[in-house]
Motif scaffolding. Structure first.
Motif, PDB file in Angstrom:
ATOM      1  N   LYS A   1     116.301  14.532  19.366  1.00  0.00           N
ATOM      2  CA  LYS A   1     116.353  13.328  18.537  1.00  0.00           C
ATOM      3  C   LYS A   1     117.520  12.448  18.945  1.00  0.00           C
ATOM      4  O   LYS A   1     118.575  12.932  19.335  1.00  0.00           O
ATOM      5  N   GLN A   2     117.309  11.133  18.799  1.00  0.00           N
ATOM      6  CA  GLN A   2     118.340  10.167  19.153  1.00  0.00           C
ATOM      7  C   GLN A   2     118.500   9.155  18.028  1.00  0.00           C
ATOM      8  O   GLN A   2     117.569   8.899  17.267  1.00  0.00           O
ATOM      9  N   ASP A   3     119.711   8.555  17.945  1.00  0.00           N
ATOM     10  CA  ASP A   3     119.932   7.493  16.974  1.00  0.00           C
ATOM     11  C   ASP A   3     119.431   6.166  17.538  1.00  0.00           C
ATOM     12  O   ASP A   3     118.875   6.112  18.628  1.00  0.00           O
TER      13      ASP A   3
ATOM     14  N   ASN B   1     121.871   7.550  21.412  1.00  0.00           N
ATOM     15  CA  ASN B   1     122.768   8.708  21.496  1.00  0.00           C
ATOM     16  C   ASN B   1     122.107   9.921  20.856  1.00  0.00           C
ATOM     17  O   ASN B   1     121.396   9.798  19.862  1.00  0.00           O
ATOM     18  N   LYS B   2     122.372  11.088  21.400  1.00  0.00           N
ATOM     19  CA  LYS B   2     121.832  12.339  20.869  1.00  0.00           C
ATOM     20  C   LYS B   2     122.377  12.569  19.456  1.00  0.00           C
ATOM     21  O   LYS B   2     123.580  12.445  19.224  1.00  0.00           O
ATOM     22  N   LEU B   3     121.489  12.862  18.506  1.00  0.00           N
ATOM     23  CA  LEU B   3     121.918  13.173  17.143  1.00  0.00           C
ATOM     24  C   LEU B   3     122.504  14.577  17.108  1.00  0.00           C
ATOM     25  O   LEU B   3     121.900  15.520  17.599  1.00  0.00           O
TER      26      LEU B   3
ATOM     27  N   GLN C   1     124.000  17.941  15.112  1.00  0.00           N
ATOM     28  CA  GLN C   1     123.785  18.685  13.873  1.00  0.00           C
ATOM     29  C   GLN C   1     125.123  18.967  13.199  1.00  0.00           C
ATOM     30  O   GLN C   1     126.171  18.946  13.834  1.00  0.00           O
TER      31      GLN C   1
END
Length: 85
Positions: free
Chosen positions: A64-66, A70-72, A74
């Motif tokens: 998932k990305q924003d 950018n990688k989200l 956890q």
């Protein structure tokens, strides 16, 4: 990292550039147990991105990305807090 070095209350600082493990000799659990027995409390600082490889709810969550691409990341802090309890 520099803020934790300047602070005498921080016992452990976890950063993404240095992998860490939870169990076994030298793991976070062993260190936390020893520190809690010595002091009765422990302060852990977790930098953004640290421990992402330990918190893998699903492979899709890692992809998932924003909105900016950018990688989200956890919430490792909440996860480690629950594991330590």
């Amino acid at each position: 990292m520099y803020a934790t070095l300047a602070n005498r209350d921080v016992d452990c600082c976890l950063i993404p550039e240095t992998p860490f493990f939870l169990e076994g000799p030298g793991g976070l659990y062993e260190f936390a147990e020893r520190r809690l027995k010595e002091n009765g409390h422990m302060v852990i600082v977790i930098a953004e991105g640290a421990g992402q490889e330990l918190v893998t709810e699903s492979m899709q969550a890692l992809q998932k990305q924003d909105a900016s691409g950018n990688k989200l990341l956890q919430d490792v802090g909440l996860w480690i807090s629950q594991k330590l309890k």
